[in-house]
Write an enzyme that holds these catalytic residues in place. Structure first.
Site, PDB file in Angstrom:
ATOM      1  N   LYS A  66       0.894  -1.174  -0.003  1.00  0.00           N
ATOM      2  CA  LYS A  66       0.180   0.055   0.082  1.00  0.00           C
ATOM      3  C   LYS A  66       0.786   1.197  -0.173  1.00  0.00           C
ATOM      4  O   LYS A  66       0.443   2.350  -0.452  1.00  0.00           O
ATOM      5  CB  LYS A  66      -0.971   0.018   0.994  1.00  0.00           C
ATOM      6  N   ASN A 111     -10.823  -9.129   3.857  1.00  0.00           N
ATOM      7  CA  ASN A 111     -10.301  -8.016   4.618  1.00  0.00           C
ATOM      8  C   ASN A 111     -11.122  -6.712   4.631  1.00  0.00           C
ATOM      9  O   ASN A 111     -12.345  -6.625   3.725  1.00  0.00           O
ATOM     10  CB  ASN A 111      -9.211  -7.502   3.571  1.00  0.00           C
ATOM     11  N   SER A 176     -13.630  -0.239  -3.598  1.00  0.00           N
ATOM     12  CA  SER A 176     -13.325  -0.806  -2.282  1.00  0.00           C
ATOM     13  C   SER A 176     -14.609  -0.842  -1.288  1.00  0.00           C
ATOM     14  O   SER A 176     -15.440   0.317  -1.199  1.00  0.00           O
ATOM     15  CB  SER A 176     -12.075  -0.019  -1.259  1.00  0.00           C
TER      16      SER A 176
HETATM   17  C1  FMN Z   1      -5.626  -7.020   1.924  1.00  0.00           C
HETATM   18  C2  FMN Z   1      -6.173  -6.615   0.985  1.00  0.00           C
HETATM   19  C3  FMN Z   1      -6.139  -5.252   0.569  1.00  0.00           C
HETATM   20  C4  FMN Z   1      -6.572  -4.508  -0.617  1.00  0.00           C
HETATM   21  N1  FMN Z   1      -6.320  -3.296  -0.808  1.00  0.00           N
HETATM   22  C5  FMN Z   1      -7.011  -2.766  -2.023  1.00  0.00           C
HETATM   23  C6  FMN Z   1      -6.863  -1.435  -2.468  1.00  0.00           C
HETATM   24  O1  FMN Z   1      -6.252  -0.660  -1.486  1.00  0.00           O
HETATM   25  N2  FMN Z   1      -7.238  -0.980  -3.481  1.00  0.00           N
HETATM   26  C7  FMN Z   1      -7.805  -1.600  -4.562  1.00  0.00           C
HETATM   27  O2  FMN Z   1      -8.552  -1.347  -5.583  1.00  0.00           O
HETATM   28  N3  FMN Z   1      -7.907  -3.132  -4.110  1.00  0.00           N
HETATM   29  C8  FMN Z   1      -7.555  -3.555  -2.895  1.00  0.00           C
HETATM   30  N4  FMN Z   1      -7.717  -4.860  -2.799  1.00  0.00           N
HETATM   31  C9  FMN Z   1      -8.381  -5.773  -3.865  1.00  0.00           C
HETATM   32  C10 FMN Z   1      -7.392  -6.549  -4.758  1.00  0.00           C
HETATM   33  O3  FMN Z   1      -6.495  -5.394  -5.452  1.00  0.00           O
HETATM   34  C11 FMN Z   1      -7.968  -7.368  -5.657  1.00  0.00           C
HETATM   35  O4  FMN Z   1      -8.815  -6.542  -6.619  1.00  0.00           O
HETATM   36  C12 FMN Z   1      -8.639  -8.496  -5.169  1.00  0.00           C
HETATM   37  O5  FMN Z   1      -8.163  -8.952  -4.139  1.00  0.00           O
HETATM   38  C13 FMN Z   1      -9.089  -9.887  -6.002  1.00  0.00           C
HETATM   39  O6  FMN Z   1      -7.645 -10.440  -6.510  1.00  0.00           O
HETATM   40  P1  FMN Z   1      -7.330 -11.700  -5.643  1.00  0.00           P
HETATM   41  O7  FMN Z   1      -8.407 -12.524  -5.848  1.00  0.00           O
HETATM   42  O8  FMN Z   1      -6.383 -12.126  -6.717  1.00  0.00           O
HETATM   43  O9  FMN Z   1      -7.007 -11.381  -4.331  1.00  0.00           O
HETATM   44  C14 FMN Z   1      -7.143  -5.505  -1.689  1.00  0.00           C
HETATM   45  C15 FMN Z   1      -7.368  -6.941  -1.378  1.00  0.00           C
HETATM   46  C16 FMN Z   1      -6.732  -7.539  -0.255  1.00  0.00           C
HETATM   47  C17 FMN Z   1      -6.911  -8.885   0.078  1.00  0.00           C
END
Ligand code: FMN
Length: 361
Positions: A66, A111, A176
């Protein structure tokens, strides 16, 4: 790398997930990127998008780094691009812990971090060191909104203005689920104000193209919302869409004890809904808007499925929690093999291959 991760995983998993995440960032910050093994390059996976060169379509999704603490090491792990953030204009602590949960049986994460951010000043300070020695791959920056923001268009514009000099891509995060009211900004009227003010703030005095401006959307949209956003993206010539953020849905198939925790669900259960949304978006935008496909990727086959459904680039986060950083090289290799098996010479040949333009949506 995979062997090292399987050695430390039992230790990491005894820790609270947020502490384990913190330790992984510290490790990446400490390891000099130069000592990480060079990764294989696959010419078929290279592509140029928005005038930027991507050695691989597989990127790191927002939320892991982040505050831009380990950008160089993350790129050196084999990602084709890395998205840092969400970065907010002013520092904010996010929600109180516990706010991060592993759903091990479901290969998923919930999360409710609440856009915790060290703030733009700290991130700019960290990125300044790359001004003279360019990073080994494109950098995307996820723009978040402070929860007490009184003027979202002005705050996004101020953020974009500060961060544009360091980024190849700026992603407007209006999806988000943990910031009250944020998802309402996906309304085309509100988004128009934000996009217009960000574009004004990013436009430089010369004609240099600047970063691509992407909009990241939620997987929980109604069919009507999806159509409106598709129309908005075409009429406002948005550079790209990121599909999708975490979901507030809780599929009945979830088995882990933490399944009822509030927040956004990511990982394996998000693969189908996010890929279906990506497919719909690709069709409704007639393949004219590049899409970054994200949600539930943990194999080359899943990355390939998103690309065939219409993604030009893909990203992942949650699968790394379960499989460690060795996953990136494995997925990259698997994807290159799948392209070759289908007789496709470049990644561009695979984008949207499941539904040639002209096919009914
Ligand atoms: C702990 C955590 C924090 C995240 N923080 C953000 C964020 O700050 N901004 C955002 O656009 N997506 C955020 N995401 C979402 C991810 O970028 C992604 O879109 C989502 O996790 C789906 O992908 P994955 O299934 O591969 O994890 C976050 C995901 C997780 C798990």
């Amino acid at each position: 790398m995979p062997d090292l991760y399987s050695l430390v995983k039992p230790f990491l998993w005894r820790l609270d997930p947020e502490r384990a995440h913190r330790l992984s960032i510290l490790a990446l910050k400490t390891i000099p990127p130069q000592i990480l093994p060079a990764f294989d390059s696959f010419p078929a996976l290279e592509q140029s998008l928005w005038g930027k060169c991507f050695k691989s379509p597989i990127g790191l999704a927002a939320g892991y780094d982040k505050d831009a603490e380990a950008v160089e090491s993350l790129l050196s792990l084999g990602f084709g691009f890395v998205e840092i953030g969400g970065v907010t204009l002013r520092p904010q602590g996010g929600n109180p812990p516990p706010r991060l949960f592993r759903l091990t049986k479901d290969r998923a994460v919930i999360n409710r971090m609440g856009l915790n951010s060290a703030g733009v000043d700290m991130v700019v300070q960290r990125l300044q060191k790359f001004s003279d020695c360019p990073l080994p791959g494109p950098l995307a920056i996820n723009l978040g909104l402070n929860k007490d923001s009184e003027n979202p268009p002005a705050d996004y514009a101020a953020l974009a203005g500060r961060l544009a000099p360091f980024a190849e891509i700026l992603t407007l995060n209006v999806s988000s689920p943990n910031t009250p009211g944020l998802r309402a900004l996906q309304d085309p009227g509100k988004l128009t104000e934000i996009v217009d003010s960000v574009r004004t703030s990013v436009a430089g005095p010369n004609s240099s193209p600047g970063p691509a401006l992407l909009v990241k959307i939620a997987p929980d949209l109604s069919d009507r919302d999806v159509s409106d956003l598709a129309e908005f993206s075409l009429s406002h010539e948005i550079d790209g869409l990121v599909v999708a953020n975490t979901t507030v849905a809780r599929p009945a198939s979830l088995r882990s004890v933490h399944r009822e925790e509030a927040g956004g669900l990511s990982g394996a259960p998000l693969f189908n809904p996010s890929t279906n949304l990506l497919r719909t978006m690709y069709k409704r935008t007639e393949g004219k808007i590049p899409i970054v496909g994200v949600g539930g990727i943990s194999s080359g086959a899943e990355a390939y499925a998103k690309i065939r459904a219409g993604a030009s680039l893909v990203q992942l986060y949650s699968a790394m929690v379960f499989e460690g950083p060795g996953l990136i090289r494995r997925i990259t290799k698997e994807l290159a093999c799948l392209l070759e098996k289908d007789g496709l010479k470049t990644i561009e040949d695979a984008v949207g291959a499941d539904h040639p333009i002209g096919e009914d949506s």
